[in-house]
Design an enzyme around this catalytic site. Structure first.
Site, PDB file in Angstrom:
ATOM      1  CB  SER A 246      -0.875  -0.009   1.257  1.00 17.73           C
ATOM      2  OG  SER A 246      -1.897   0.949   1.192  1.00 17.73           O
ATOM      3  N   PRO A 247       0.409   2.341  -0.625  1.00 18.89           N
ATOM      4  CG  PRO A 247      -0.983   3.965  -1.543  1.00 18.89           C
ATOM      5  CD  PRO A 247      -0.844   2.499  -1.394  1.00 18.89           C
TER       6      PRO A 247
ATOM      7  CB  CYS B  32       3.812   9.493   3.322  1.00 18.02           C
ATOM      8  SG  CYS B  32       2.549  10.104   2.183  1.00 18.02           S
TER       9      CYS B  32
ATOM     10  CD  GLN C  54      -2.273   7.209  -2.745  1.00 18.63           C
ATOM     11  OE1 GLN C  54      -1.574   7.826  -1.948  1.00 18.63           O
ATOM     12  NE2 GLN C  54      -3.219   6.356  -2.344  1.00 18.63           N
TER      13      GLN C  54
ATOM     14  CE1 TYR D 171      -3.509  14.415   3.337  1.00 18.61           C
ATOM     15  CE2 TYR D 171      -3.772  12.145   2.641  1.00 18.61           C
ATOM     16  CZ  TYR D 171      -3.224  13.070   3.495  1.00 18.61           C
ATOM     17  OH  TYR D 171      -2.397  12.669   4.523  1.00 18.61           O
TER      18      TYR D 171
ATOM     19  NE  ARG E  13      -5.737   3.633  -0.473  1.00 20.36           N
ATOM     20  CZ  ARG E  13      -4.763   3.160   0.330  1.00 20.36           C
ATOM     21  NH1 ARG E  13      -4.075   3.990   1.091  1.00 20.36           N
ATOM     22  NH2 ARG E  13      -4.466   1.879   0.332  1.00 20.36           N
TER      23      ARG E  13
ATOM     24  CG  LEU F  72      -5.537  -2.603  11.847  1.00 15.40           C
ATOM     25  CD1 LEU F  72      -6.384  -2.516  13.097  1.00 15.40           C
ATOM     26  CD2 LEU F  72      -4.053  -2.567  12.209  1.00 15.40           C
TER      27      LEU F  72
END
Length: 358
Positions: free
Chosen positions: A22-23, A25, A99, A183, A231, A302
């Protein structure tokens, strides 16, 4: 055969398994440029056997960064090192994805571990004016945004388009549009952050308009056989916010406009939302969208064991499993999962001597 290790075809691309990094940061770039940290971070997970690696939220413009340390793809000079990373990923049997993101009102904030401060970065210290659908700050410690005008909205769309062209030049094989976690594109979707009275606010059709225009601009420059993901945060977990029903409706519109997979996360648009965090707590949204919209979905949140990941794919709850923190803890999770699930997968020849034998 393990369901988790069945290939998945999306347009002209075939993933060797259903495991996606998963992306996440890394907040380790300077002026948007990738460096050796990103090469090793992503490269080790390709060696570890993931089918797809989605590079962290990569800003389509300088003002679209979450922090000054975010990766970017807003200028041609960013391409060269990205290409190097992607060539390494492909050489080890994985697929490089990116992404594309704009942080909106959650931009221009400090990277906490650098010890420079918390919350909004002042312009005197390298911060910038942030933008949003409406002039509503995320919280008291975040920057005060200005509402995008018509020219600003056109620039956002053009920035996503240009970033897509650079992503193709850099060798990415999957594009994911970030419309989650509070975002910019998520801010337009949610009535909690979007209080506009023009054609980009109010009704459901108006609130989804910018995302659909970004999707159209990106899809226009992608080859026909190139997969496009989006997403979303499937719920704001807050009364009066974005809802699961709206996520289902949006996913239908996305499917009809050339989106191949909806990556289902949640939250991020409300500072103190009450989120029932627990193992697989977001899987239900991926399952519902997959069932009701007939579009491929990705589940995230999770998912920490091979057995858990195997079960949700085998039961048809999602097509891909996106791993975040578990991949930080164990870059070789896919190789370990294959052994535990009885799937015979290739190991890097350099590591072959360590492959467990049954």
């Amino acid at each position: 055969m393990s369901a988790l290790f069945e290939p998945l075809a999306l347009r002209g691309l075939t993933l060797k398994n259903r495991i996606v990094v998963s992306p996440m940061c890394q907040y380790s770039a300077v002026d948007g440029f990738a460096n050796d940290w990103h090469l090793v971070h992503l490269g080790s997970r390709a060696v570890g056997g993931a089918g797809l690696l989605i590079q962290e939220a990569t800003a389509v413009s300088p003002e679209g960064r979450i922090t000054p340390e975010d990766l970017g793809i807003w200028k041609d000079e960013h391409i060269e090192f990205q290409k190097r990373i992607n060539q390494f990923i492909e050489a080890h049997g994985s697929v490089p994805g990116v992404q594309l993101a704009h942080a909106g009102r959650k931009a221009s904030t400090y990277t906490s571990w650098l010890g420079k401060g918390h919350g909004a970065v002042p312009e005197a210290e390298g911060g910038w004016q942030v933008v949003a659908p409406s002039a509503i700050a995320f919280s008291d410690s975040y920057p005060q945004p200005v509402a995008l005008d018509a020219a600003g909205i056109k620039k956002v769309i053009a920035d996503f388009r240009s970033a897509t062209e650079r992503s193709l030049a850099a060798g990415f094989k999957v594009i994911e549009i970030h419309a989650a976690h509070g975002y910019l594109l998520h801010e337009f979707l949610s009535p909690l952050s979007n209080q506009r009275t023009d054609t980009y606010g109010g009704s459901f059709e108006n609130r989804i308009r910018l995302l659909l225009e970004v999707v159209a601009a990106v899809r226009q420059v992608l080859p026909a056989d190139f997969p496009l993901f989006v997403r979303i945060s499937a719920t704001d977990w807050t009364e009066g916010g974005w809802t699961p029903d709206e996520s289902v409706q949006l996913s239908t519109w996305l499917r009809d406009r050339g989106v191949d997979l909806v990556d289902c996360s949640t939250g991020g648009n409300v500072e103190k939302a009450q989120i029932p965090v627990g193992p697989g707590y977001q899987v239900e949204f991926a399952e519902r969208i997959k069932r009701e919209v007939s579009i491929a979905t990705g589940a995230v949140g999770l998912i920490t064991t091979p057995q858990q990941a195997e079960e949700l794919v085998a039961n048809g709850q999602a097509d891909l499993v996106l791993l975040a923190r578990e991949e930080l803890r164990d870059p070789y999770f896919p190789l370990r999962a294959a052994h535990e699930l009885g799937a015979d997968v290739d190991w890097p020849v350099q590591y072959e001597r360590a492959k467990p034998r049954r």
